[in-house]
Enzyme design. Structure first.
Site, PDB file in Angstrom:
ATOM      1  N   LYS A  15      34.605  42.481  46.314  1.00 10.37           N
ATOM      2  CA  LYS A  15      35.126  41.265  45.684  1.00 10.37           C
ATOM      3  C   LYS A  15      34.046  40.175  45.665  1.00 10.37           C
ATOM      4  O   LYS A  15      33.220  40.099  46.572  1.00 10.37           O
ATOM      5  CB  LYS A  15      36.343  40.797  46.483  1.00 10.37           C
ATOM      6  CG  LYS A  15      37.103  39.608  45.913  1.00 10.37           C
ATOM      7  CD  LYS A  15      38.308  39.336  46.804  1.00 10.37           C
ATOM      8  CE  LYS A  15      38.982  38.014  46.461  1.00 10.37           C
ATOM      9  NZ  LYS A  15      39.587  38.027  45.123  1.00 10.37           N
ATOM     10  N   GLY A  16      34.064  39.340  44.643  1.00 10.66           N
ATOM     11  CA  GLY A  16      33.093  38.254  44.565  1.00 10.66           C
ATOM     12  C   GLY A  16      33.222  37.277  45.731  1.00 10.66           C
ATOM     13  O   GLY A  16      34.330  36.980  46.184  1.00 10.66           O
ATOM     14  N   GLY A  17      32.082  36.815  46.242  1.00 15.06           N
ATOM     15  CA  GLY A  17      32.090  35.791  47.278  1.00 15.06           C
ATOM     16  C   GLY A  17      32.255  36.284  48.701  1.00 15.06           C
ATOM     17  O   GLY A  17      32.488  35.480  49.608  1.00 15.06           O
ATOM     18  N   GLY A  19      29.869  38.007  50.385  1.00 12.90           N
ATOM     19  CA  GLY A  19      28.576  38.111  51.070  1.00 12.90           C
ATOM     20  C   GLY A  19      27.821  39.387  50.777  1.00 12.90           C
ATOM     21  O   GLY A  19      27.001  39.829  51.590  1.00 12.90           O
ATOM     22  N   LYS A  20      28.079  39.990  49.604  1.00 13.46           N
ATOM     23  CA  LYS A  20      27.379  41.238  49.244  1.00 13.46           C
ATOM     24  C   LYS A  20      25.866  41.048  49.206  1.00 13.46           C
ATOM     25  O   LYS A  20      25.118  41.872  49.700  1.00 13.46           O
ATOM     26  CB  LYS A  20      27.831  41.721  47.853  1.00 13.46           C
ATOM     27  CG  LYS A  20      29.265  42.167  47.739  1.00 13.46           C
ATOM     28  CD  LYS A  20      29.540  42.803  46.394  1.00 13.46           C
ATOM     29  CE  LYS A  20      29.168  41.943  45.213  1.00 13.46           C
ATOM     30  NZ  LYS A  20      29.967  40.709  45.101  1.00 13.46           N
ATOM     31  N   THR A  21      25.437  39.925  48.592  1.00 14.12           N
ATOM     32  CA  THR A  21      23.996  39.706  48.427  1.00 14.12           C
ATOM     33  C   THR A  21      23.300  39.561  49.778  1.00 14.12           C
ATOM     34  O   THR A  21      22.235  40.144  50.006  1.00 14.12           O
ATOM     35  CB  THR A  21      23.732  38.475  47.545  1.00 14.12           C
ATOM     36  OG1 THR A  21      24.341  38.684  46.269  1.00 14.12           O
ATOM     37  CG2 THR A  21      22.246  38.234  47.356  1.00 14.12           C
ATOM     38  N   SER A  22      23.893  38.795  50.689  1.00 16.88           N
ATOM     39  CA  SER A  22      23.299  38.637  52.028  1.00 16.88           C
ATOM     40  C   SER A  22      23.218  39.978  52.746  1.00 16.88           C
ATOM     41  O   SER A  22      22.212  40.288  53.395  1.00 16.88           O
ATOM     42  CB  SER A  22      24.129  37.654  52.867  1.00 16.88           C
ATOM     43  OG  SER A  22      24.084  36.369  52.303  1.00 16.88           O
ATOM     44  N   ASP A  44      24.065  42.258  39.394  1.00 18.08           N
ATOM     45  CA  ASP A  44      25.093  41.225  39.219  1.00 18.08           C
ATOM     46  C   ASP A  44      24.601  40.236  38.156  1.00 18.08           C
ATOM     47  O   ASP A  44      23.515  39.677  38.293  1.00 18.08           O
ATOM     48  CB  ASP A  44      25.314  40.496  40.548  1.00 18.08           C
ATOM     49  CG  ASP A  44      26.515  39.550  40.505  1.00 18.08           C
ATOM     50  OD1 ASP A  44      26.916  39.155  39.397  1.00 18.08           O
ATOM     51  OD2 ASP A  44      27.037  39.213  41.575  1.00 18.08           O
ATOM     52  N   ASN A 269      32.837  40.848  56.738  1.00 17.74           N
ATOM     53  CA  ASN A 269      31.994  39.673  56.969  1.00 17.74           C
ATOM     54  C   ASN A 269      32.787  38.477  57.483  1.00 17.74           C
ATOM     55  O   ASN A 269      34.003  38.403  57.305  1.00 17.74           O
ATOM     56  CB  ASN A 269      31.353  39.264  55.631  1.00 17.74           C
ATOM     57  CG  ASN A 269      29.875  39.552  55.613  1.00 17.74           C
ATOM     58  OD1 ASN A 269      29.250  39.664  56.660  1.00 17.74           O
ATOM     59  ND2 ASN A 269      29.312  39.663  54.430  1.00 17.74           N
TER      60      ASN A 269
END
Length: 332
Positions: A15-17, A19-22, A44, A269
């Site tokens: 889901k967006g937001g 913390g996937k990128t971190s 993304d 997270n």
């Protein structure tokens, strides 16, 4: 995850937001610091790798990340550049890609009849799924291009759930579509002697087009096999301890299972430490999070995954030192 020198692909999504990128960036730093030449790729459309690494990674090309012990490169797939490439590929000398393609297949006469559908205007507007298609094209390059041969770990920071599922199902869709086009060509070739004569007049062009389609189809099969290869690919679901996020993660896991994409780990997270009960707000939040974690244990899709708990930290995770700090906690 760091064992062995065979190349491995890790896709992080959810889901967006959440913390996937971190998580993706910290995993890439972990790999690089453990001796793996690593590439982290953002598929993304709303890229945030540059923010995570505190470094400008835009431009759609390989950019070296400063700080890790082993080579670490980042690549943000550029949607604007992809659209430009799409227009260039579909417009040649004033004609359209559809017209060239149909004539190459010996079906030029049909294009005139379809002219009123304004195919040129259609091709001027990139279709939904173009970002995913460009990501697929990059995956093909990872498999085939010498430029990427040095990397033993490739980490994908994927788009929110819907985009990612389109990305994973696209090879199947394209394989089926190309197969139908090739079958259609065979049927039309044998339909009437008149059409056969047209094909004979343009045999070279038709065969070139057919060969290119067959080659593309074979590459799609390769990508599809890669996404489903349990030895080289793993999808890591990232979520937060909230009921809505857990429910979406469960649906994502079910969809990935349907696509035969291997999933072993679930990262949760932003978990408050057990000591965070010294204020009313913290106590209530901790109670909600505990309820969400219990939900995971009872969920048929998520309960058999390795659960990784990522704490809510009191610093902003930005830059390689901060990513190393996060990675040492999450990716033990």
């Amino acid at each position: 995850m760091v064992a062995g020198t065979q190349r491995k692909y890790y896709m992080l999504g959810g889901k967006g937001g959440v913390g996937k990128t971190s998580c993706a960036a910290s995993l890439a730093v972990k790999f690089a610091n453990n001796g793996h030449p690593t590439l982290v790729v953002s598929t993304d459309p709303a890229h945030s790798l540059s923010d995570s690494f505190a470094q400008d990674l835009t431009g759609g090309t390989l950019v070296p990340v400063e700080g890790p012990e082993c080579p670490l490169f980042a690549l943000e797939i550029n949607p604007d550049k992809a659209r430009e490439e799409f227009r260039s590929a579909t417009q040649k000398s004033g004609g359209t890609g559809v017209k060239d393609f149909m004539e190459g297949m010996g079906l030029g006469m049909l294009v005139e009849q379809l002219g009123e559908l304004k195919l040129g205007e259609l091709l001027d507007t990139p279709p939904p799924g173009l970002d995913e298609a460009m990501a697929i094209a990059k995956v093909m390059q990872f498999l085939e291009s010498q430029e990427y041969s040095m990397f033993t770990r490739i980490v994908f920071d994927t788009a929110p759930t819907g985009h990612t599922l389109r990305l994973l199902s696209l090879p199947d869709f394209l394989d089926a579509s190309i197969g139908k086009i090739l079958k259609l060509r065979q049927k039309i070739t044998s339909a009437t002697s008149a059409i056969k004569s047209i094909f004979r007049q343009e045999q070279t062009g038709q065969q070139d087009a057919a060969d290119k389609l067959e080659q593309l189809r074979e590459r799609m099969i390769k990508v599809r096999e890669l996404f489903r290869d349990t030895d080289s690919t793993e999808f890591v679901i990232v979520t937060i301890p909230a009921v809505m996020a857990i429910n979406e993660s469960s649906r994502l896991r079910a969809s990935l299972k349907k696509e035969n994409v291997p999933v072993k780990r679930l990262v949760v997270n932003q978990i408050l430490p057990p000591s965070a009960t010294d204020c009313k707000f913290c106590a209530m939040k901790r109670k909600d999070q505990s309820r969400a974690l219990d939900l995971i244990q009872n969920d048929p899709e998520l309960s058999n995954l390795t659960l990784i708990q990522g704490p809510l930290v009191d610093v902003e995770i930005r830059g390689v030192p901060a990513l190393k700090f996060l990675g040492d906690i999450i990716w033990k």
